[in-house]
Design a protein around this motif. Structure first.
Motif, PDB file in Angstrom:
ATOM      1  N   TRP A 240       0.830  -1.210   0.000  1.00 50.24           N
ATOM      2  CA  TRP A 240       0.000   0.000   0.000  1.00 50.24           C
ATOM      3  C   TRP A 240       0.861   1.255   0.000  1.00 50.24           C
ATOM      4  CZ3 TRP A 240      -4.486   1.254  -1.615  1.00 50.24           C
ATOM      5  CH2 TRP A 240      -5.041   2.508  -1.269  1.00 50.24           C
ATOM      6  N   GLU A 241       1.928   1.200   0.782  1.00 51.00           N
ATOM      7  CA  GLU A 241       2.862   2.332   0.815  1.00 51.00           C
ATOM      8  C   GLU A 241       3.387   2.614  -0.608  1.00 51.00           C
ATOM      9  OE1 GLU A 241       7.085   2.614   2.891  1.00 51.00           O
ATOM     10  OE2 GLU A 241       5.565   1.679   4.184  1.00 51.00           O
ATOM     11  N   HIS A 242       3.729   1.532  -1.295  1.00 51.66           N
ATOM     12  CA  HIS A 242       4.238   1.700  -2.665  1.00 51.66           C
ATOM     13  C   HIS A 242       3.119   2.164  -3.597  1.00 51.66           C
ATOM     14  CE1 HIS A 242       6.459   1.269  -6.321  1.00 51.66           C
ATOM     15  NE2 HIS A 242       5.545   0.446  -6.795  1.00 51.66           N
ATOM     16  N   ARG A 243       1.937   1.581  -3.449  1.00 53.63           N
ATOM     17  CA  ARG A 243       0.780   2.001  -4.267  1.00 53.63           C
ATOM     18  C   ARG A 243       0.555   3.510  -4.134  1.00 53.63           C
ATOM     19  NH1 ARG A 243      -2.396   5.050  -5.302  1.00 53.63           N
ATOM     20  NH2 ARG A 243      -4.648   5.092  -5.131  1.00 53.63           N
ATOM     21  N   GLN A 244       0.738   4.035  -2.876  1.00 50.42           N
ATOM     22  CA  GLN A 244       0.548   5.453  -2.631  1.00 50.42           C
ATOM     23  C   GLN A 244       1.668   6.290  -3.252  1.00 50.42           C
ATOM     24  OE1 GLN A 244      -2.502   5.520  -1.827  1.00 50.42           O
ATOM     25  NE2 GLN A 244      -2.483   6.529   0.165  1.00 50.42           N
ATOM     26  N   SER A 245       2.911   5.933  -2.959  1.00 53.20           N
ATOM     27  CA  SER A 245       4.013   6.790  -3.396  1.00 53.20           C
ATOM     28  C   SER A 245       4.186   6.740  -4.917  1.00 53.20           C
ATOM     29  CB  SER A 245       5.306   6.429  -2.673  1.00 53.20           C
ATOM     30  OG  SER A 245       5.661   5.107  -2.983  1.00 53.20           O
ATOM     31  N   ALA A 246       3.891   5.597  -5.523  1.00 54.50           N
ATOM     32  CA  ALA A 246       4.037   5.502  -6.979  1.00 54.50           C
ATOM     33  C   ALA A 246       2.722   5.835  -7.694  1.00 54.50           C
ATOM     34  CB  ALA A 246       4.501   4.097  -7.361  1.00 54.50           C
ATOM     35  N   THR A 247       1.693   6.174  -6.924  1.00 54.30           N
ATOM     36  CA  THR A 247       0.335   6.459  -7.439  1.00 54.30           C
ATOM     37  C   THR A 247      -0.109   5.441  -8.496  1.00 54.30           C
ATOM     38  OG1 THR A 247       1.141   8.083  -9.059  1.00 54.30           O
ATOM     39  CG2 THR A 247       0.443   8.939  -6.921  1.00 54.30           C
ATOM     40  N   LEU A 248      -0.009   4.174  -8.119  1.00 55.36           N
ATOM     41  CA  LEU A 248      -0.461   3.120  -9.037  1.00 55.36           C
ATOM     42  C   LEU A 248      -1.982   3.141  -9.130  1.00 55.36           C
ATOM     43  CD1 LEU A 248       1.691   0.058  -7.848  1.00 55.36           C
ATOM     44  CD2 LEU A 248       2.271   1.808  -9.546  1.00 55.36           C
ATOM     45  N   ALA A 249      -2.508   3.006 -10.342  1.00 60.26           N
ATOM     46  CA  ALA A 249      -3.965   2.973 -10.514  1.00 60.26           C
ATOM     47  C   ALA A 249      -4.394   1.943 -11.556  1.00 60.26           C
ATOM     48  CB  ALA A 249      -4.476   4.355 -10.910  1.00 60.26           C
ATOM     49  N   ALA A 250      -3.440   1.315 -12.209  1.00 58.65           N
ATOM     50  CA  ALA A 250      -3.706   0.291 -13.240  1.00 58.65           C
ATOM     51  C   ALA A 250      -2.360  -0.323 -13.588  1.00 58.65           C
ATOM     52  CB  ALA A 250      -4.329   0.935 -14.482  1.00 58.65           C
ATOM     53  N   PRO A 251      -2.358  -1.483 -14.258  1.00 61.80           N
ATOM     54  CA  PRO A 251      -1.082  -2.029 -14.720  1.00 61.80           C
ATOM     55  C   PRO A 251      -0.343  -1.027 -15.604  1.00 61.80           C
ATOM     56  CG  PRO A 251      -2.788  -3.696 -14.887  1.00 61.80           C
ATOM     57  CD  PRO A 251      -3.485  -2.395 -14.544  1.00 61.80           C
ATOM     58  N   GLN A 252       0.985  -1.170 -15.655  1.00 60.09           N
ATOM     59  CA  GLN A 252       1.768  -0.272 -16.488  1.00 60.09           C
ATOM     60  C   GLN A 252       1.340  -0.435 -17.967  1.00 60.09           C
ATOM     61  OE1 GLN A 252       6.010  -0.900 -16.167  1.00 60.09           O
ATOM     62  NE2 GLN A 252       6.472   1.195 -16.775  1.00 60.09           N
ATOM     63  N   PHE A 253       1.344   0.662 -18.675  1.00 61.27           N
ATOM     64  CA  PHE A 253       1.019   0.731 -20.111  1.00 61.27           C
ATOM     65  C   PHE A 253      -0.476   0.623 -20.403  1.00 61.27           C
ATOM     66  CE2 PHE A 253       5.292  -1.360 -19.822  1.00 61.27           C
ATOM     67  CZ  PHE A 253       6.038  -0.250 -20.147  1.00 61.27           C
ATOM     68  N   TRP A 254      -1.339   0.613 -19.389  1.00 62.59           N
ATOM     69  CA  TRP A 254      -2.783   0.675 -19.630  1.00 62.59           C
ATOM     70  C   TRP A 254      -3.190   2.148 -19.748  1.00 62.59           C
ATOM     71  CZ3 TRP A 254      -6.626  -2.986 -16.691  1.00 62.59           C
ATOM     72  CH2 TRP A 254      -6.236  -4.325 -16.869  1.00 62.59           C
ATOM     73  N   GLU A 255      -4.153   2.425 -20.627  1.00 62.93           N
ATOM     74  CA  GLU A 255      -4.704   3.779 -20.780  1.00 62.93           C
ATOM     75  C   GLU A 255      -6.212   3.672 -20.948  1.00 62.93           C
ATOM     76  OE1 GLU A 255      -2.800   5.887 -24.035  1.00 62.93           O
ATOM     77  OE2 GLU A 255      -0.834   5.118 -23.428  1.00 62.93           O
ATOM     78  N   ARG A 256      -6.936   4.607 -20.295  1.00 67.88           N
ATOM     79  CA  ARG A 256      -8.390   4.599 -20.432  1.00 67.88           C
ATOM     80  C   ARG A 256      -8.826   5.763 -21.311  1.00 67.88           C
ATOM     81  NH1 ARG A 256     -12.245   3.180 -15.697  1.00 67.88           N
ATOM     82  NH2 ARG A 256     -10.651   4.143 -14.407  1.00 67.88           N
ATOM     83  N   ASP A 257      -9.725   5.530 -22.275  1.00 66.33           N
ATOM     84  CA  ASP A 257     -10.183   6.633 -23.126  1.00 66.33           C
ATOM     85  C   ASP A 257     -11.404   7.315 -22.499  1.00 66.33           C
ATOM     86  OD1 ASP A 257     -12.498   5.174 -23.729  1.00 66.33           O
ATOM     87  OD2 ASP A 257     -11.713   4.444 -25.654  1.00 66.33           O
ATOM     88  N   GLY A 258     -11.875   8.392 -23.157  1.00 69.90           N
ATOM     89  CA  GLY A 258     -12.982   9.195 -22.636  1.00 69.90           C
ATOM     90  C   GLY A 258     -14.249   8.389 -22.413  1.00 69.90           C
TER      91      GLY A 258
END
Ligand code: AVJ
Ligand code: FE
Length: 437
Positions: A240-258
């Protein structure tokens, strides 16, 4: 052909295959890109290339061959322990043409050494180990260079046909029960196995269940949509500490469109997220949080290996899930034949005797185990390959990815990385305890 000639021919094939791949990965971008640092986690490609040649010179030209150095002045520059990756671009490195000339000169000498070296006697040469170790070393760096390609920006330069489609689609969440009992982990006989895979030893495990296939993008998306990245109770404290400091929100290289649809960037190409393919580019901490969300856990390294190698009919451990034979294109997604993992349910011929699929190839799989020596371990031929990484900072990954060459992949092969890393081609599968099987 005599057995000795046959072995020399196999070693020559492995070395040539590695060099063709190194060349392909360094010929498709221009000079500026070869010397650039695409991520602080990675070396410039031109460093990897000359480091490959330098290791080959140290072990095959100087040690096995007993020859004069090709370049005695550059060892220090290409010593991975002297210079962290982030510092490598600033070094007075060989330029791309010098690096190409260097690796070619070393390889020419290696062909003479391979012709003459005794492949028995001293452990370093026995069964061609030193040559195979160097082929594995080059292929491991080629996989690292492939990860560098994934991190670079700009138009795509790599192409490959899509991986095969599923033919035995396991039900979503399908699992296989592995009964309690001992099995043989590691190897004392596989001639090209590296030091950390040795020696073979018996390990007793309680019964457990393991996923029939790696966790898919679709499954991972359910975790994400269920607030997986926002719920600290699903994460370990460090995670969780890492999730917070690295602001993870999805796997790397994922992008969400509009419109809320997910895409992922693969080697410079943006494509819709394929729901049935194994999730890739997740850290250990993300894998661990998913498993907790799913009411499951990651397998230990021993569980992964038993699921992959143990044959219930004979009680023996196999070299690969399908048996002893080398991987071919029907067994597993290895060797950069494709540039992404295949959907779950591909490679029916690659399943283990218990019916666990896609253990080899597609994605490296995080296990819950720290990278530690097996009982009776001894460093060979150098401490810096494995020994200096033991101790608990690193987590073990198993099975190889679409970017792993078969020479550096088998049921006993151990990879490791820090639990925060996700630039590697890493995914995972889940397991759980089973009472009374
Ligand atoms: C086993 C993949 C973690 O790339 O750091 C390359 C392999 N060792 N050169 C790495 C390796 C020395 C190693 N891994
Ligand atoms: Fe290396």
């Amino acid at each position: 052909m005599s057995a000795g000639e046959e072995l020399r021919a196999r070693l020559a094939v492995a070395l040539t295959r590695a060099r063709d791949r190194s060349a392909a990965l360094t010929e498709c971008v221009d000079e500026t890109e070869l010397v650039a640092q695409h991520s602080p986690l990675m070396s410039p490609l031109v460093w990897d290339l000359a480091h490959i040649g330098n290791q080959e010179e140290l072990w095959l030209v100087r040690d096995v061959g007993g020859r004069e150095p090709v370049r005695r002045d550059i060892d220090e520059l290409y010593d991975a322990f002297r210079h962290p990756r982030a510092a490598r671009p600033a070094l007075p490195l060989l330029d791309p043409d010098e690096a190409r000339g260097y690796v070619a000169q070393v390889r020419d000498k290696v062909w003479e050494v391979l012709d003459r070296a005794p492949l028995r006697g001293r452990r370093l040469e026995r069964d061609g180990f030193a040559f195979a170790m160097i082929a594995q070393h080059e292929q491991q760096h080629d996989e690292t260079m492939l990860a560098t390609h994934q991190l670079r920006s700009g138009p795509a330069v790599l192409t490959a046909p899509p991986p095969p489609s599923p033919s035995w689609p396991p039900a979503v969440g399908a699992e296989v029960v592995v009964p309690a009992g001992e099995f043989t982990m590691g190897t004392s006989t596989d001639p090209w196995a590296l030091d950390n895979e040795r020696p073979a030893h018996r390990v007793a495990l309680p019964a457990f269940a393991i996923d029939a296939a790696p966790v898919t993008n679709g499954q991972f998306l359910e975790f994400l949509d269920d607030g997986g990245y926002r719920r600290p109770e699903l994460w370990s404290a460090r995670g969780w500490e890492h999730r917070q400091s690295a602001t993870l929100a999805a796997p790397q290289f994922w992008e969400r469109d509009g419109a809320g649809n997910w895409w992922r960037r693969v080697f410079g190409v943006l494509a819709p997220l394929p729901p049935a393919s194994p999730v890739v580019h997740v850290s250990y901490f993300e894998a661990q949080a998913y498993a907790r969300w799913a009411g499951r856990r990651l397998p230990t390294e021993a569980e992964w290996e038993k699921a992959a190698r143990w044959d219930p009919r004979t009680g023996e451990s196999r070299r690969f899930p399908w048996g002893e034979g080398e991987p071919d294109s029907g067994h597993a997604n290895l060797g950069q034949r494709h540039l992404e993992p295949a959907a779950v349910g591909a490679y029916p011929a690659g399943r283990s005797p218990l019916g666990v699929g896609q253990l080899i190839g597609d994605v490296w799989e995080w296990t819950s185990s720290d990278f530690q020596p097996y009982p009776g371990f001894s460093a060979f031929p150098y401490r810096e390959y494995s020994e200096v990484f033991f101790g608990g900072d690193y987590k073990v990954l198993r099975g190889g990815s679409f970017g792993t060459d078969p020479v550096a992949c088998r049921g006993t092969f151990r990879n490791w990385d820090l639990p925060i890393r996700r630039q590697i081609f890493a995914g995972f599968r889940c397991a759980r305890d089973v009472v009374g099987a």
